[in-house]
Structure formats: C-alpha cells, structure tokens
Design an enzyme around this catalytic site. Structure first.
Site, PDB file in Angstrom:
ATOM      1  N   HIS A 156       0.632  -1.122   0.129  1.00  0.00           N
ATOM      2  CA  HIS A 156       0.151  -0.042  -0.029  1.00  0.00           C
ATOM      3  C   HIS A 156       0.808   1.375  -0.056  1.00  0.00           C
ATOM      4  CE1 HIS A 156      -3.408  -2.655   1.073  1.00  0.00           C
ATOM      5  NE2 HIS A 156      -2.529  -3.198   1.848  1.00  0.00           N
ATOM      6  N   SER A 277      15.330  21.303 -16.204  1.00  0.00           N
ATOM      7  CA  SER A 277      14.157  21.921 -16.509  1.00  0.00           C
ATOM      8  C   SER A 277      14.584  23.378 -17.213  1.00  0.00           C
ATOM      9  CB  SER A 277      13.388  22.346 -15.045  1.00  0.00           C
ATOM     10  OG  SER A 277      12.731  23.667 -15.234  1.00  0.00           O
ATOM     11  N   LYS A 283      16.380  21.368 -11.029  1.00  0.00           N
ATOM     12  CA  LYS A 283      15.806  20.145 -11.535  1.00  0.00           C
ATOM     13  C   LYS A 283      16.676  19.102 -12.019  1.00  0.00           C
ATOM     14  CE  LYS A 283      11.966  19.162 -11.115  1.00  0.00           C
ATOM     15  NZ  LYS A 283      10.509  19.595 -11.906  1.00  0.00           N
ATOM     16  N   GLU A 290       9.804   8.031 -17.118  1.00  0.00           N
ATOM     17  CA  GLU A 290       8.326   8.554 -17.286  1.00  0.00           C
ATOM     18  C   GLU A 290       7.957   8.313 -18.635  1.00  0.00           C
ATOM     19  OE1 GLU A 290       7.707  12.854 -15.330  1.00  0.00           O
ATOM     20  OE2 GLU A 290       9.964  12.408 -15.395  1.00  0.00           O
TER      21      GLU A 290
END
Ligand code: ARG
Length: 459
Positions: A156, A277, A283, A290
C-alpha cells in the site's frame, strides 16, 4: 504505374483510393523477409520441375541484386507501389524480363504477407529477447552490489518490512524471465510456414511446402490453407507479451521515479539518463522512466487495435488484415526503444544505501519481527500481534521507535520481553533471519542471483 492486376479493369484506380490502398510505406520494412521467401519459393518450383533450373537461377540472382541494392540504398522503394510484394516482383521483372513473371506460380500475396510477417516478427522478437537479457544483466549488476543494502519493503506504499534492495529488484528480474518465456512460447506456436496456401485453397501444382518451410527455419507447414492465410493469432499473442513487458517496465519506472524524488532519495539516476528543466535550475528529472511509463499505453493500444481488426473477419484473407502491420511495428519499435534506454539507466544508477537505511529505521517495519519474538517464546501469534500493535501506538505517542523503547516499558506489556529483543528486532537481524525459501535472506538472494545468471546463459 500499371497495376499487375489491371487486365480485368477498364479504368485505373482513383489516386486517393490508390494511396489509401497502398501499404508500401510501412510493409517495406519486410523487404528482406519478402525476398528471402521468394528465393526459397523459386528454388522449390525448380526442384519440383514447375519452372526450369535456369529460370530459377535467373530469378534468385535477380532477387539478390534487388536485396543488395535495397541494403545499400541504391534502390529506393517506389511510393506508388501497392505493397512490398508487388514492388519486389515488378522490380524483378524490370530487371530480368519475362522470367521474373514465373516467380508467382503456385503462391499468392496472401501467403506472402502471412509468411513475411511471421519471419519479421521472429527476427524482431529474438532481438527483443536479447534486449530483455541485457536488462536482466543490468539488474544483476545492481543486485550483486546491493545484497546487504537494507531498505523498507512496502505494501500500500506504506513501509512494511525490511528487505534488501537486491531482493526488491530481483523481483523485476523474475518478471522479465517470464516475459522471455512468454515470447519464446508465442514464437514456437507461430513457427509454421503458410507459403503455398495459394490464396486459400491450395494449388494443382505438385509443390513441396515442407522444403520451403525447412529452408526458412520453420518447424513445419500450416496444415490448413485457409487458416494459413487467415491466422493472425500470433500477432495478438506477441502484442500481449509485448504489453506485459511494457507493464513490467512501467511498474519498475514508477518505482524509479518515486525513489529518485527528494521525498525518497533512495537512488540517483546517472546524468546521462536524466534531464533538466527550462526554468527551475535545481531540477533533475527522470524523463526516461516517465517516457517508458507513458509509452506503455500505446503498446496496449496496439494490442487492442489488432484484436479489434480481427474480430469481425470472415475467412479467409480480408484487406482489414493489412492493418495488422502498423500497430505491431509500432509496438516492436516502442518496446525496443524503451529497453535500450532502461537497461543502462538501471545499471548506472547510484544507490543511496544510507537513505534507504534511515527510511527503514523509521516506519516500525520490524514490528512483525517483534511479534514473532513473542510467538517464539510461546505466545499465540494473534495475541503477540495485538500487544505489538499497542506498543507501536505507545511509541508513536512518545515519539520513539521500537529500538529505543526502554525494556521496563516493554515488560509492562509482557513478561516475555528480555534484553535480547533489541538484537532480534535490529534491521540486520530481521533481514538475516528471513531464512524461508524465496525470502529476503542472504541465501535466498544468492539463489535468485544464480537463477537469473543461469537463465541469461540458457536463453
Ligand atoms: N498488402 C497486403 C497486406 O498487407 C498484402 C496482401 C494483399 N492481398 C490481396 N489479395 N490484396 O495485407
């Protein structure tokens, strides 16, 4: 260019309809398979006395020059050709004259396309299997280096029990071994040659289909000529297996993305597999993972496209089946691209063992072991479970953890608690004592590493 079948028609095909009908811009990918199939077919025709040996030699030589010229880029695909089969045949006739027109004896384009796609999928799927093996090797590198790296295992997405990082990533290795099994299994069922079905009902020529099948590396011939040209089950099976590979990559990607966040910071991806970024200078984004997660959907879509294209088709060949190729080509390209970046991304990632360890210290993940401690001293597990639950609640209210609660406080809950409990619930002990087969203990992890290494060698 006049169509090969123009004889029966009074008018040429409308330009828009012609473009709509043509598949050359995607089935040109199968030119090697198409030419190889034709060479073996010609050899069989000569062997059976259906064409002369001289004609066969001319055809095979002509096909070889086409193959060489396509390989070298000297010959370009004609965008006006109807498909790869028509392109190769008309190019052959242009090069060697009327002898080229003998090649299409005792076969149909329906057989050719059914053959070519099988040969193409066999080659590409074997390449995908090699790429999955590279990924297994990358996982092994990390597993071997992290046999003692303790991290929290989750259910979970809540900290659950201590495990080693090796155990966690070997779970993915197991999934990828099953993917290889699934792909090989589908290849086995697909490996029967449809050439010589002759559109749908067979032929009056004395062909030797077994010879062609053997020459092309098949395990045999398709036994029903209607099935031979209508079957695309193997496309569905392979797309399903590719989808499962993507699902596994996507789950792994999700963890990579989580682990590289500041909230976890369990790993740091190598600079060569991350991006920055345009506005936020700090970043470092896990774009590769992804994208893999994102591209999973398109492969699922390709599977659904294939299933849907087939569902209403009467026997035998229907032009709808031309739609089999773009979706399966897209899936293959996607799976290959994903595997090619994913494996080195895993191999080069930096595992931040200290951060994993401190996360493991904070979530009461040794609570099961504390309950087992009482159970081993004679208390029924359910009662031990309840007491430990109360101890955890007490620790939370006091802002301490199980390892720092004083023994006197433990004894208020049960007389069975002794000083040895601290050693029993240390993270190292929790991991070491997981001796059950398949668990996170050292012997089991070693065994998994051995299994994966052998799997790579054997497959
Ligand atoms: N381009 C076709 C395909 O990809 C080849 C087979 C065409 N057969 C036919 N009878 N029109 O399916």
């Amino acid at each position: 260019m006049e169509k090969m079948w123009a004889g029966r028609f009074a008018k040429a095909l409308d330009k828009e309809a012609d473009d709509f009908n043509s598949s050359i811009h995607f089935d040109c990918k199968m030119y090697k398979q198409d030419i190889t199939g034709s060479m073996k077919h010609a050899a069989m025709l000569a062997m059976q006395g259906i064409i002369s040996q001289d004609d066969c030699d001319e055809i095979v030589d002509g096909l070889q020059t086409i193959l060489d010229d396509l390989n070298s880029g000297k010959l370009q695909f004609d965008p006006d050709a109807e498909d790869i089969h028509m392109f190769v045949e008309s190019e052959l006739t242009a090069r060697i004259g009327d002898v080229g027109k003998r090649l299409h004896t005792a076969r149909s384009r329906n057989d050719q396309v059914a053959l070519d796609i099988r040969l193409y999928l066999r080659d590409e799927t074997n390449e995908i299997i090699e790429l999955i093996k590279n990924l297994l090797s990358a996982i092994l590198v990390q597993a071997k280096a992290n046999k003692s790296t303790i991290m929290p295992g989750y259910t979970h997405l809540q900290r659950a029990q201590p495990i080693t990082f090796a155990h966690q990533i070997l779970a993915y290795a197991m999934m990828f071994t099953r993917d290889i099994d699934r792909l090989k299994d589908a290849l086995k069922r697909m490996n029967y040659c449809p050439l010589g079905s002759c559109a749908l009902s067979g032929t009056t020529y004395n062909t030797d289909r077994d010879f062609v099948a053997e020459q092309l590396g098949f395990d045999g011939i398709t036994l029903n000529s209607i099935d031979g040209v209508s079957d695309r089950d193997f496309c569905v099976e392979l797309l399903s297996a590719y989808s499962t590979v993507m699902m596994h990559l996507s789950r792994f990607s999700e963890e990579i993305i989580l682990w590289s966040s500041w909230e976890f910071k369990f790993i740091e991806l190598d600079d060569s597999y991350t991006t920055g970024s345009s506005i936020m200078p700090q970043k470092k984004n896990p774009d590769m993972a992804e994208l893999v997660r994102g591209k999973t959907g398109r492969v699922y879509g390709d599977l659904v496209t294939m299933l849907t294209a087939l569902k209403g088709l009467p026997l035998a060949y229907n032009k709808d089946m031309q739609e089999d190729k773009e979706c399966i080509f897209d899936a293959i390209e996607t799976v290959k691209k994903c595997l090619k970046v994913f494996a080195p991304m895993i191999e080069t990632m930096n595992v931040l063992a200290d951060n994993m360890y401190s996360a493991a210290q904070k979530g009461f993940i040794n609570a099961t072991d504390l309950a087992d401690y009482l159970t081993k001293k004679g208390m029924p597990f359910r009662s031990a479970y309840k007491i430990v639950g109360q101890i955890v609640a007490e620790c939370i209210s006091k802002g301490i953890v199980l390892d720092t609660m004083p023994i006197e406080d433990y004894r208020k809950h049960s007389e069975l608690f002794d000083e040895d409990l601290y050693n029993e619930i240390s993270l190292e002990t929790c991991v070491e004592k997981r001796i059950s087969a398949g668990g996170t203990g050292k012997a089991s992890v070693e065994k998994q590493i051995e299994y994966i290494s052998e799997f790579i060698d054997k497959n």
